[in-house]
Enzyme design. Structure first.
Site, mmCIF file in Angstrom:
data_model
loop_
_atom_site.group_PDB
_atom_site.id
_atom_site.type_symbol
_atom_site.label_atom_id
_atom_site.label_comp_id
_atom_site.label_asym_id
_atom_site.label_seq_id
_atom_site.Cartn_x
_atom_site.Cartn_y
_atom_site.Cartn_z
ATOM 1 C CD GLU A 80 13.043 6.680 -6.161
ATOM 2 O OE1 GLU A 80 11.900 6.274 -6.212
ATOM 3 O OE2 GLU A 80 13.481 7.799 -5.845
ATOM 4 C CE LYS B 129 6.179 2.324 -13.473
ATOM 5 N NZ LYS B 129 5.245 1.468 -12.996
ATOM 6 C CG ASP C 35 3.552 -4.413 -11.111
ATOM 7 O OD1 ASP C 35 2.745 -3.489 -11.168
ATOM 8 O OD2 ASP C 35 3.412 -5.638 -11.739
ATOM 9 C CE1 TYR D 34 6.135 7.031 -5.540
ATOM 10 C CE2 TYR D 34 6.445 4.872 -4.963
ATOM 11 C CZ TYR D 34 5.687 5.787 -5.601
ATOM 12 O OH TYR D 34 4.780 5.486 -6.240
ATOM 13 C CE LYS E 144 5.502 -0.271 -17.442
ATOM 14 N NZ LYS E 144 4.232 0.013 -17.530
ATOM 15 C CB CYS F 78 -13.194 -38.376 -9.552
ATOM 16 S SG CYS F 78 -11.872 -38.286 -8.770
ATOM 17 C CB CYS G 51 -12.776 -42.268 -7.103
ATOM 18 S SG CYS G 51 -13.825 -40.797 -6.970
ATOM 19 C CB CYS H 146 -13.913 -35.484 -6.712
ATOM 20 S SG CYS H 146 -14.214 -37.388 -6.038
ATOM 21 C CB CYS I 198 -12.168 -39.639 -3.819
ATOM 22 S SG CYS I 198 -10.839 -39.264 -5.120
HETATM 23 S S1 IVH Z 1 7.229 8.205 -8.836
HETATM 24 C C1 IVH Z 1 4.292 11.726 -10.272
HETATM 25 N N1 IVH Z 1 8.562 6.110 -7.911
HETATM 26 O O1 IVH Z 1 4.418 3.630 -10.791
HETATM 27 C C2 IVH Z 1 4.519 10.195 -10.034
HETATM 28 N N2 IVH Z 1 6.412 5.998 -8.892
HETATM 29 O O2 IVH Z 1 3.288 5.829 -13.325
HETATM 30 C C3 IVH Z 1 5.369 9.950 -9.210
HETATM 31 N N3 IVH Z 1 5.767 3.504 -8.768
HETATM 32 O O3 IVH Z 1 1.639 5.875 -10.248
HETATM 33 C C4 IVH Z 1 5.785 8.451 -9.085
HETATM 34 N N4 IVH Z 1 7.447 2.518 -8.160
HETATM 35 O O4 IVH Z 1 2.447 4.091 -8.641
HETATM 36 C C5 IVH Z 1 7.368 6.558 -8.372
HETATM 37 N N5 IVH Z 1 9.770 4.321 -7.326
HETATM 38 C C6 IVH Z 1 8.798 4.825 -7.729
HETATM 39 C C7 IVH Z 1 7.734 4.099 -8.116
HETATM 40 C C8 IVH Z 1 6.437 4.543 -8.758
HETATM 41 C C9 IVH Z 1 6.327 2.313 -8.606
HETATM 42 C C10 IVH Z 1 4.287 3.700 -9.572
HETATM 43 C C11 IVH Z 1 3.595 4.908 -9.008
HETATM 44 C C12 IVH Z 1 2.984 5.506 -10.221
HETATM 45 C C13 IVH Z 1 3.600 4.846 -11.388
HETATM 46 C C14 IVH Z 1 4.043 5.572 -12.359
#
Ligand code: IVH
Length: 670
Positions: A115, A117, A119, A224, A310, A404, A407, A422, A427
């Site tokens: 999946e 991740k 942010d 998720y 990552k 400025c 001006c 300013c 201006c």
């Molecule tokens: S599974 C047991 N799936 O990434 C933790 N986490 O350190 C289960 N995150 O704290 C997390 N997308 O905030 C999972 N598709 C995804 C995610 C996801 C973002 C974040 C989540 C978690 C951190 C992992």
């Protein structure tokens, strides 16, 4: 369905469900099944009906999402099942080692769900019998904070599900890149500190004690994880069930046993992530089969059956060649670093906003410095830090301008702001920016007039104020380099057409600090005319739902200046639209309302007070606030109080809403 059709609580229920379905289509399924306008008409009806039947209001009504609650703090929430975190992997070898461990633990090849991740921030949502009852942050994993009121304002979180699900779902709450960009643009223009990235912006937005602020921030979610009494048998099933329940689930994923296929997916997403509307910082690999997950088990920190790959940080080094200071519409002076071009996250970067003086001082950025750049929110180039080892020996701290750049008036560093400002209202840079704003699409929409032409017109001395624009003629225009007869005609047409722009566009075009397009619309709708707006008191403006003290203060200060009033008068002469266009009502014809003094009291089911006031005024009535001998008619809604009593004492005609509607109907048939 129109307002008068809503008579019973069942009609109201249907309306709530209809609006929730439209909202679900839009915010969860990303499908637009109704236009904004159609939605708004139904939503206004809902508000009206809720105002007259407060006992009908459902907890899942869309009106519950606008925020407005002011919290005194956040309660603690203990997570029955801790919210754990994942260990990280940074390359293929580490992923292979993860797969080897899993295969060893279960004794056969393992299937993974990969999946995105997201942010953002982890959130947990509790539902009881299908109703959203609690939302919480992760906190330290065991104890988080109760942010239910804030999460209620997030439109993709269902307040009521289609089934009577009881349990918990978890996922990520985030701010889309575009919303982050807009928010930072606005903050920068207002001299406020900008957010470093969408994640911080989302975190700041979720922990707001005033939930209206959260509501305005356009947050959304992907879910998720599904925790319910009868456990799921696989992660794939969990995602499918979440979707069936009505949650927003990310569509980008792959299910496979092959590490090669996983790596291909990672490479594909490493490229695609720059084109996604939200930020991701990696790929999460999860063992699909729950029985396998149980065999693999947990550490104290998190599951051993999942890992986060990552992405390498997209950063580059480059050299600062110059720092340019520019003045915006509101007088904020912003520094921009001009750098040697570098390729970064999909584009060539050569400039980065340094936002404000405090930031330059804190980072000690100097001309000639080698700096590390990245993209905040994957879009906005930003200098993260200076590589001090590479600093030229003769480098000098950057000189902060005292005057400025446009001006040359002295600059002010206000205590409550991070920005240099300013303060000179004349201006030239501010005037040019203000003019550019006035002609822009959401304001007077003058196609063919852009910042370049505005600068030319200003420099030629033809246009120094908004009203000067309307004094342009063909002769002046064609005297400018590059402007031929044809484009001059286009400009003149655009100016002519702009006279038809509605009141809210004119108000927005004035560029009053804090009065954005939405506030301008609310204010215009409330007061109905520019004249009423210019005379409005702070208290009156503040009363408008969706308009706060800061906007009210800024608006009334603006109209307390004689030059603002002068400009409005000029606008009137020019023929700009300074009243809200209503359906043409023929006030010349005699009608029962004409020249009558009318008082409104109590709650009306089908009109808001300002709406009815406007309607009756358009019909020639004088709508006043208190009952006296001069009053001809009192229109009394539900719960009418002392005004009704007084009308009875004075023998004034009293109409209820039905009588009012009957007279209005008669008018239409006349
Ligand atoms: S599974 C047991 N799936 O990434 C933790 N986490 O350190 C289960 N995150 O704290 C997390 N997308 O905030 C999972 N598709 C995804 C995610 C996801 C973002 C974040 C989540 C978690 C951190 C992992």
């Amino acid at each position: 369905m129109n307002a008068t059709d809503i008579k019973t609580v069942e009609d109201y229920q249907k309306l709530v469900e209809k609006l929730n379905q439209y909202s679900h289509d839009y915010y969860v399924l990303d499908q637009e099944t109704v236009t904004d306008k159609e939605y708004d008409v139904l939503y206004q009806q809902l508000l009206k009906i809720e105002a007259s039947h407060p006992d009908w209001v459902r907890p899942d009504s869309p009106s519950k999402r606008v925020g407005g609650e002011v919290l005194s703090g956040f309660e603690k929430v203990t997570h029955e099942i801790p919210m754990l975190s994942l260990s990280n992997a940074f390359n293929l070898e580490e992923l292979q080692a993860f797969d080897d461990r899993n295969q060893k633990a279960v004794g056969h090849p393992v299937t993974y769900v990969c999946e995105l991740k997201i942010d953002g921030l982890s959130i947990s949502l509790r539902y009881e019998n299908g109703v959203f009852v609690q939302g919480a942050t992760r906190g330290n994993g065991t104890v988080g904070e109760d942010i239910t009121a804030n999460l209620r304002t997030v439109k993709s979180i269902p307040l009521r599900l289609k089934t009577d699900f009881t349990g918990e779902v978890r996922g990520e709450c985030y701010m889309p890149k575009s919303s982050f960009e807009q928010l930072n643009d606005k903050r920068e223009a207002e001299g406020q500190a900008v957010f470093a990235n969408p994640r911080n912006a989302a975190a700041g937005s979720l922990r707001q004690l005033n939930t209206k602020v959260t509501a305005s921030r356009n947050l959304t979610v992907f879910l998720y994880q599904l925790l319910r009494e009868e456990p799921v048998t696989s992660q794939e099933e969990a995602l499918e069930s979440l979707k069936q329940l009505g949650f927003r689930v990310n569509p980008d994923r792959t299910v496979t046993q092959s590490m090669a296929a996983i790596w291909t997916f990672i490479e594909h997403m490493t490229e695609k992530r720059h084109h996604l509307p939200y930020e991701i910082d990696g790929i999460v690999l999860k063992v699909n089969d729950v029985a396998d997950q149980q065999k693999i088990g947990f550490t104290v920190k998190g599951p051993k059956w999942a890992i986060a790959y990552k992405f390498p940080a997209d950063i580059k080094e480059t050299v600062v060649r110059e720092v340019r200071w520019t003045v915006g519409r509101t007088g904020v002076v912003t520094p921009t670093a001009i750098m040697a071009p570098v390729h970064l996250a999909g584009t060539i970067v050569q400039r980065a906003s340094l936002h404000n003086v405090d930031l330059i001082v804190a980072k000690d950025i100097r001309i000639g410095d080698t700096v590390v750049v990245h993209k905040a929110g994957d879009i906005i180039p930003e200098v993260t830090h200076v590589v001090l080892e590479k600093r030229p020996k003769d480098s000098q701290p950057l000189e902060i301008p005292k005057t400025c750049p446009a001006c040359h008036e002295p600059l002010t560093h206000l205590k409550e702001e991070v920005a240099l400002r300013c303060m000179n209202p004349n201006c030239p840079a501010q005037l040019v920016e203000g003019l550019s704003h006035f002609v822009s699409r959401n304001a007077m929409n003058m196609t063919g007039i852009g910042p370049r032409l505005i600068t030319q017109l200003y420099q030629a001395g033809y246009v120094k104020s908004l009203t000067d624009l309307y004094r342009l003629d063909e002769e002046k225009l064609v005297s400018l380099p590059g402007i031929k007869e044809k484009s001059a005609k286009k400009v003149l047409d655009a100016l002519k057409d702009s006279r038809k722009r509605p009141l809210n566009a004119v108000l927005f075009g004035l560029g009053i600090r804090h009065v954005g397009a939405k506030a301008a619309r609310l204010i215009a709708e409330h007061f109905g005319t520019m004249d009423a707006i210019t005379h409005a008191t702070m208290e009156e403006v503040e009363q408008i739902d969706g308009v706060g003290t800061i906007i009210a203060e800024s608006l009334t200060t603006f109209f307390s200046l004689p030059e603002s009033i002068e400009m409005v008068k000029e606008f009137e002469k020019i023929g700009l639209t300074l009243t809200l266009k209503k359906e043409a009502v023929d006030t010349s014809r005699s009608n029962v309302f004409r020249n009558k003094t009318i008082v409104l009291t109590g709650k009306l089911a089908n009109y808001t007070r300002p709406e009815l006031k406007q309607l009756l005024t358009d019909l020639g009535a004088d709508v006043t606030g208190s009952v006296s001998k001069k009053t001809d008619i009192v229109i009394a809604g539900e719960d009418a109080g002392s005004k009704l009593e007084k009308a009875e004492q004075l023998n004034v005609s009293i109409w209820d809403e039905k009588q009012l509607e009957a007279r209005l109907k008669d008018l239409n048939h006349e």
